[in-house]
Structure formats: structure tokens, C-alpha cells
Design a protein around this motif. Structure first.
Motif, mmCIF file in Angstrom:
data_model
loop_
_atom_site.group_PDB
_atom_site.id
_atom_site.type_symbol
_atom_site.label_atom_id
_atom_site.label_comp_id
_atom_site.label_asym_id
_atom_site.label_seq_id
_atom_site.Cartn_x
_atom_site.Cartn_y
_atom_site.Cartn_z
ATOM 1 N N ASP A 87 22.529 42.199 57.134
ATOM 2 C CA ASP A 87 22.728 40.277 57.717
ATOM 3 C C ASP A 87 22.130 39.683 57.079
ATOM 4 O O ASP A 87 20.633 40.027 57.116
ATOM 5 C CB ASP A 87 22.122 40.412 59.274
ATOM 6 C CG ASP A 87 22.349 38.120 59.718
ATOM 7 O OD1 ASP A 87 23.073 37.409 58.451
ATOM 8 O OD2 ASP A 87 21.814 38.327 60.436
ATOM 9 N N PRO A 119 20.297 36.274 55.326
ATOM 10 C CA PRO A 119 20.508 34.464 55.729
ATOM 11 C C PRO A 119 20.798 33.681 54.633
ATOM 12 O O PRO A 119 21.630 32.435 54.851
ATOM 13 C CB PRO A 119 18.894 34.921 56.151
ATOM 14 C CG PRO A 119 17.892 36.018 55.475
ATOM 15 C CD PRO A 119 19.032 36.880 55.597
ATOM 16 N N GLU A 120 20.079 34.110 53.416
ATOM 17 C CA GLU A 120 20.812 33.151 52.553
ATOM 18 C C GLU A 120 21.038 34.158 50.950
ATOM 19 O O GLU A 120 20.195 33.443 50.022
ATOM 20 C CB GLU A 120 19.295 32.721 51.926
ATOM 21 C CG GLU A 120 18.940 31.784 52.894
ATOM 22 C CD GLU A 120 17.898 31.373 52.620
ATOM 23 O OE1 GLU A 120 17.235 30.866 51.498
ATOM 24 O OE2 GLU A 120 16.954 29.936 53.169
ATOM 25 N N THR A 134 24.249 36.043 61.714
ATOM 26 C CA THR A 134 24.282 34.690 61.524
ATOM 27 C C THR A 134 24.528 34.873 60.545
ATOM 28 O O THR A 134 24.696 33.148 60.143
ATOM 29 C CB THR A 134 23.181 34.429 62.032
ATOM 30 O OG1 THR A 134 21.691 35.327 61.222
ATOM 31 C CG2 THR A 134 22.504 34.809 63.529
ATOM 32 N N GLY A 135 24.069 34.964 59.094
ATOM 33 C CA GLY A 135 24.279 35.018 57.887
ATOM 34 C C GLY A 135 25.506 35.384 57.020
ATOM 35 O O GLY A 135 26.778 35.602 57.853
ATOM 36 N N THR A 136 25.370 35.936 55.924
ATOM 37 C CA THR A 136 26.666 37.064 55.092
ATOM 38 C C THR A 136 26.313 37.821 55.925
ATOM 39 O O THR A 136 25.734 38.450 55.636
ATOM 40 C CB THR A 136 26.155 36.503 53.908
ATOM 41 O OG1 THR A 136 26.121 34.754 53.179
ATOM 42 C CG2 THR A 136 27.409 37.361 53.124
#
Length: 241
Positions: A183, A185-186, A144-146
């Protein structure tokens, strides 16, 4: 098993064949697959098909630290079981191993896999209606992120999971091959480079990133490996087409 490739000069080249173990020498099919179109255009492929198994059973081992999951994955990879999948996931401090057995003996083999998981201290659940489990597992690797793909040695599976935990990343992937999707997220450019340093020498490629995140998707490349890549490129595509 083989392919036909349109080379940069317009000629057609054939590598491999239509049957197993029919050639010796360099595996040019894998070379062209990994070259992402930079050495030629893959025009035709020959693949090996397997019949769908009559039934499948998945043994899931939940819980445990990265070291326990890594040890269990190694034991399962070496076990004489007809595995159609050996996956791992780790997120929010909790990990699981999934092993899918197939064929008429799938229930008996799943029990054997469950024993190995219990010996590693994992809580075991057996599922016969397991299509949803694997569909969810494949969806998780999209992230869902990088999203970064890490290719490690199987012996370093636990170490990669430990790095992911330190960076607050979810991990999912092929446990037997230690091929993992992380994954974050930030993520920031600095955090990605720090993660790459901790994972060295395992390659870490950025597959997906949010707009505005400026980072080299490939990361540093070993100078010796880069020299080999350039020589291969010059042989297949001397004009740089």
C-alpha cells in the motif's frame, strides 16, 4: 478441483474432476482461473470443502526487522503444525507474523509456534478469540492508496519487505507463499516503476490506484513468457473472440 468452461467457439470443455488426484497432465483449471476470462468462460466449478475447526488459536509475533520476520516465516512454514493461516504485516517500521492453529490441539500447537517466534526475537501473544484479528488482516490488504500485489519466492520475503520499507509502503500478505499486497500512500508512475525494478524478477501488479495515476497495471513482461501466452491464446481462441 475441476471446472466446466465455455470455449470461444461455443463448445463446453471439462477439466479436472470431483475428487482429488484424478487426472494427470496440464492443470487447465488453474490456467483458466489465471486467464481472467480471455480463454473461455468458467461455467461450473468443483471445490473441496473442509469442516470448520472446533477451535482456533492465533500466535502473533511482533517486532523485528524484515530479515528476522522472513527467517521466522520460513521456520513456521516448515514446522509440522496444522496451520490455517500464516500471514505477515509491516507498516510504520513495525512488523508482525500471525499464525493460526486449529483443531483440538490448537493451544498446544500455538505454544509451539510461539516458541519459534520467540527464537526469532519476536514478542509473542496468544489469542483464542481471534476472528477479529483475521478480519482486520484481510481488510488491511485492500489498502488506502495505490495497492500493488507482489508474487515472490518465499526465500525473497525479507527482501520484498525491505523494498517496501524503503518506499514507505505498508505490506500485508501470505508469509508462507510470499504473496504480498503493498500500500503506497503517495505513489507516482515513476515511483512504481522504480519499485518494480527493485523487486525484479518478482511480478508486481497494480490492483488499485487513484484517478489520474497513469501507469501500466501489469508492468514489463518477459518476452519468452509473452510468446508462450500468445501461443496458448491462439490455441484456445484462434479467432480472437
Amino acid at each position: 478441483l475441476g471446472m466446466r468452461v465455455a470455449l470461444p467457439d461455443g463448445s463446453l470443455a471439462k477439466t479436472g474432476g470431483r475428487v482429488i488426484k484424478n487426472v494427470a497432465g496440464y492443470d487447465l483449471a488453474k490456467l483458466h482461473t489465471g486467464a481472467l476470462g480471455t480463454l473461455g468462460v468458467i461455467a461450473e466449478v468443483s471445490v473441496r470443502l473442509h469442516p470448520l475447526p472446533p477451535r482456533t488459536v492465533t500466535a502473533t509475533g511482533a517486532g523485528g526487522a524484515p530479515a528476522a520476520l522472513g527467517a521466522a516465516a520460513g521456520a513456521l512454514a516448515r514446522a509440522p503444525l496444522e496451520q490455517h493461516g500464516l500471514d505477515i504485516r509491516f507498516e510504520q517500521g513495525r512488523g508482525s507474523l500471525l499464525v493460526r492453529l486449529a483443531g483440538v490441539s490448537a493451544p498446544r500447537q500455538a505454544e509451539a509456534a510461539g516458541r519459534l517466534l520467540r527464537e526469532a526475537g519476536l514478542a509473542v501473544e496468544l489469542s483464542e478469540d481471534d476472528d477479529g484479528i483475521w478480519a482486520e488482516q484481510r481488510e488491511r490488504q485492500r489498502g488506502t492508496g495505490t495497492v500493488l500485489r507482489v508474487s515472490a519466492l518465499p526465500s525473497r520475503l525479507a527482501a520484498v519487505l525491505a523494498v517496501a520499507v524503503r518506499h514507505g509502503a505498508g505490506a500485508v500478505g501470505r508469509a508462507g507463499a510470499a504473496l504480498l499486497w503493498l500500500d503506497l500512500p503517495e505513489a507516482t508512475g515513476e515511483s512504481i516503476e522504480r519499485l518494480r525494478r527493485e523487486l525484479h524478477p518478482s511480478p508486481c501488479v497494480v490492483l488499485a490506484r487513484p484517478p489520474g495515476l497513469d501507469v501500466d497495471p501489469w508492468g514489463p513482461v518477459d518476452p519468452g513468457a509473452l510468446a508462450i501466452m500468445r501461443r496458448v491464446k491462439e490455441r484456445f481462441d484462434p479467432l480472437g473472440v
